[in-house]
Design an enzyme around this catalytic site. Sequence first.
Site, PDB file in Angstrom:
ATOM      1  N   GLU A 171     -23.680  -1.802  -2.849  1.00  0.00           N
ATOM      2  CA  GLU A 171     -25.232  -1.278  -2.993  1.00  0.00           C
ATOM      3  C   GLU A 171     -25.660  -1.335  -4.378  1.00  0.00           C
ATOM      4  O   GLU A 171     -26.038  -0.362  -5.108  1.00  0.00           O
ATOM      5  CB  GLU A 171     -25.216   0.088  -2.338  1.00  0.00           C
ATOM      6  CG  GLU A 171     -24.769   0.205  -0.761  1.00  0.00           C
ATOM      7  CD  GLU A 171     -25.286   1.775  -0.305  1.00  0.00           C
ATOM      8  OE1 GLU A 171     -25.698   2.546  -1.002  1.00  0.00           O
ATOM      9  OE2 GLU A 171     -25.188   1.593   0.870  1.00  0.00           O
ATOM     10  N   GLU A 366     -21.268  -0.598   6.301  1.00  0.00           N
ATOM     11  CA  GLU A 366     -21.410   0.985   6.536  1.00  0.00           C
ATOM     12  C   GLU A 366     -22.389   1.210   7.490  1.00  0.00           C
ATOM     13  O   GLU A 366     -23.409   0.471   7.455  1.00  0.00           O
ATOM     14  CB  GLU A 366     -21.819   1.661   5.053  1.00  0.00           C
ATOM     15  CG  GLU A 366     -20.761   1.800   4.354  1.00  0.00           C
ATOM     16  CD  GLU A 366     -21.166   2.571   2.880  1.00  0.00           C
ATOM     17  OE1 GLU A 366     -21.985   3.344   3.139  1.00  0.00           O
ATOM     18  OE2 GLU A 366     -20.819   2.190   1.759  1.00  0.00           O
TER      19      GLU A 366
HETATM   20  C1  GBH Z   1     -24.110   4.724   1.227  1.00  0.00           C
HETATM   21  O1  GBH Z   1     -25.224   4.915   0.483  1.00  0.00           O
HETATM   22  C2  GBH Z   1     -22.978   4.668   0.070  1.00  0.00           C
HETATM   23  O2  GBH Z   1     -22.513   3.591   0.058  1.00  0.00           O
HETATM   24  C3  GBH Z   1     -21.992   5.873   0.465  1.00  0.00           C
HETATM   25  O3  GBH Z   1     -21.221   5.925  -0.542  1.00  0.00           O
HETATM   26  C4  GBH Z   1     -22.524   7.098   1.046  1.00  0.00           C
HETATM   27  O4  GBH Z   1     -21.787   8.191   1.062  1.00  0.00           O
HETATM   28  C5  GBH Z   1     -23.391   6.952   2.266  1.00  0.00           C
HETATM   29  O5  GBH Z   1     -24.195   5.777   2.055  1.00  0.00           O
HETATM   30  C6  GBH Z   1     -24.035   8.070   2.777  1.00  0.00           C
HETATM   31  O6  GBH Z   1     -25.149   8.392   2.006  1.00  0.00           O
HETATM   32  O7  GBH Z   1     -32.627   7.122  -1.616  1.00  0.00           O
HETATM   33  O8  GBH Z   1     -34.385   8.436  -1.090  1.00  0.00           O
HETATM   34  O9  GBH Z   1     -34.931   6.173  -1.466  1.00  0.00           O
HETATM   35  C7  GBH Z   1     -26.367   5.151   1.496  1.00  0.00           C
HETATM   36  C8  GBH Z   1     -27.596   4.980   0.208  1.00  0.00           C
HETATM   37  C9  GBH Z   1     -29.517   5.876   1.730  1.00  0.00           C
HETATM   38  C10 GBH Z   1     -29.854   4.559  -0.279  1.00  0.00           C
HETATM   39  C11 GBH Z   1     -30.922   5.789   2.306  1.00  0.00           C
HETATM   40  C12 GBH Z   1     -31.313   4.565   0.029  1.00  0.00           C
HETATM   41  C13 GBH Z   1     -33.121   5.486   1.428  1.00  0.00           C
HETATM   42  C14 GBH Z   1     -33.855   6.894   0.817  1.00  0.00           C
HETATM   43  N1  GBH Z   1     -28.973   4.972   0.914  1.00  0.00           N
HETATM   44  N2  GBH Z   1     -31.586   5.713   0.937  1.00  0.00           N
HETATM   45  S1  GBH Z   1     -33.998   6.906  -0.796  1.00  0.00           S
END
Ligand code: GBH
Length: 472
Positions: A171, A366
């Site tokens: 990511e 994921e």
């Molecule tokens: C993943 O990130 C990660 O790879 C992992 O380490 C983590 O534990 C898991 O998901 C759960 O969170 O950020 O407010 O704009 C996911 C990250 C989540 C990023 C949703 C974008 C959108 C809302 N993503 N997010 S915001």
Amino acid sequence: MATARSDQVRFPPGFVWGTATAAYQIEGAGPPGARGPSIWDTFAARPGRTADGDNGDVACDHYHRYPEDLQLLHALGVGAYRFSVSWARLQHAGRGPLNQRGIDFYSRIVDGLLDRGIEPWVTLYHWDLPQPVEDAGGWPARGTALRFADFAAGVHHFLADRVKRFITLNEPWCSAFLGYASGLHAPGRTEPAAAIRATHHLLLGHGLALEAMRSIAPAEIGITLNLAPTAAATGHPDDIETARRVDGLHNRLYLDPLLRGHYPADVVEDLGSITKFGFVADGDLGVIHQPIDFLGVNYYAPQTVYGTPDAPPVEPPSTHLGLTRLGFRQTERRTSMGWSVEGAGLTRVLTRLARDYPPIPLYITENGAAYEDEPAGGQVLDHDRIDYLDEHLRAAHDAIAAGVDLRGYFLWSLLDNFEWAEGYRKRFGLVFVDYATQERVPKLSAKFYRDVILANGLRSTPQLRLARPPVP
Ligand code: GBH
């Protein structure tokens, strides 16, 4: 009569079933001694950056308890396990020869997986940049891409005889935008132009790592992106324009250079007042655009956006570069992260890749959800998570039925763990972790997932849902 979903859902033979974790979120055994400091150690030590001031010093103590965690994987019956290696454990200062204790630790994990017939999938970078590399400029600096490629080559050198799948970055949007624009993640910088430079150097680091690794030994190498299907909340031109911009920054800014060899022209134009992309050197896009063997997709929730004048101001102001007003329309069902639950979004993201980009094997690297899990009588009955998984697995299957080349699914996560800025409050695991004792308790969802793996699919009426206690 309820319109039952027609029949059983079976995945193609050879479909890969796995779970995923990341080093900083589970390992513990932090500095000094066992590894060098990373940007997450520094960030978590700053007041107010993580919930309850939590950090990864101990986390799930996986560094010491990995034999038990390997047994948990074995009991689940997974065919694959995706984990990340800690750069700061393998190179305490972020450069130089790899640390032998670090090599030994990851070797034991890999051997333990192979002994149990579980294929290791190694992520080289899951957000834990060595602090000395940040001190030298971090991802906004070009040198970090070179450092990363050097580290990747070192890891590949010692693992390539046993590990056949590598993921360069997890990511990069999060590393760049949450790390350098909104500052919600480490290193907590809020410099919009730096976030775009970081994006480029992450992608360049990916490409240079690919080159370096391919010159050492063959392996299947890919990258994992967090993709969110992005739609306008209404047909209003402002909403449509906002959806284009958000999709551009979140999805296309990464997909286009990787899979088409150029940055999307509209995004470059949108960002004109922030940066002129002067940091892109001749040849960089060729390096970034080299063929990869698969694309990893992390999917949690869709984004339905509006940008009409009554939309709220962007918070924090720097997250969505250049956008001043942005609203998200949420679905009724949310996880405890507040994220909308909509399985169909996963189908959309996968079919969009198949439609808009050159063919490439896809893996969901994921997918999962946080809920307020409570152990009771030695059990954790996480029916909400089972529903979430059931819905998203059906959505993944819908994509396959529509012709998408989807080859596997990694559930986030094996264990409850350090959920970054949310600390230990948010639980994504199939296995509950009691942090006071480090006791692991498989949740009901672990049984659900084991059955999915055994059946290579889902029953038409999820057995476990019937076990749900009646709503009073
Ligand atoms: C993943 O990130 C990660 O790879 C992992 O380490 C983590 O534990 C898991 O998901 C759960 O969170 O950020 O407010 O704009 C996911 C990250 C989540 C990023 C949703 C974008 C959108 C809302 N993503 N997010 S915001």
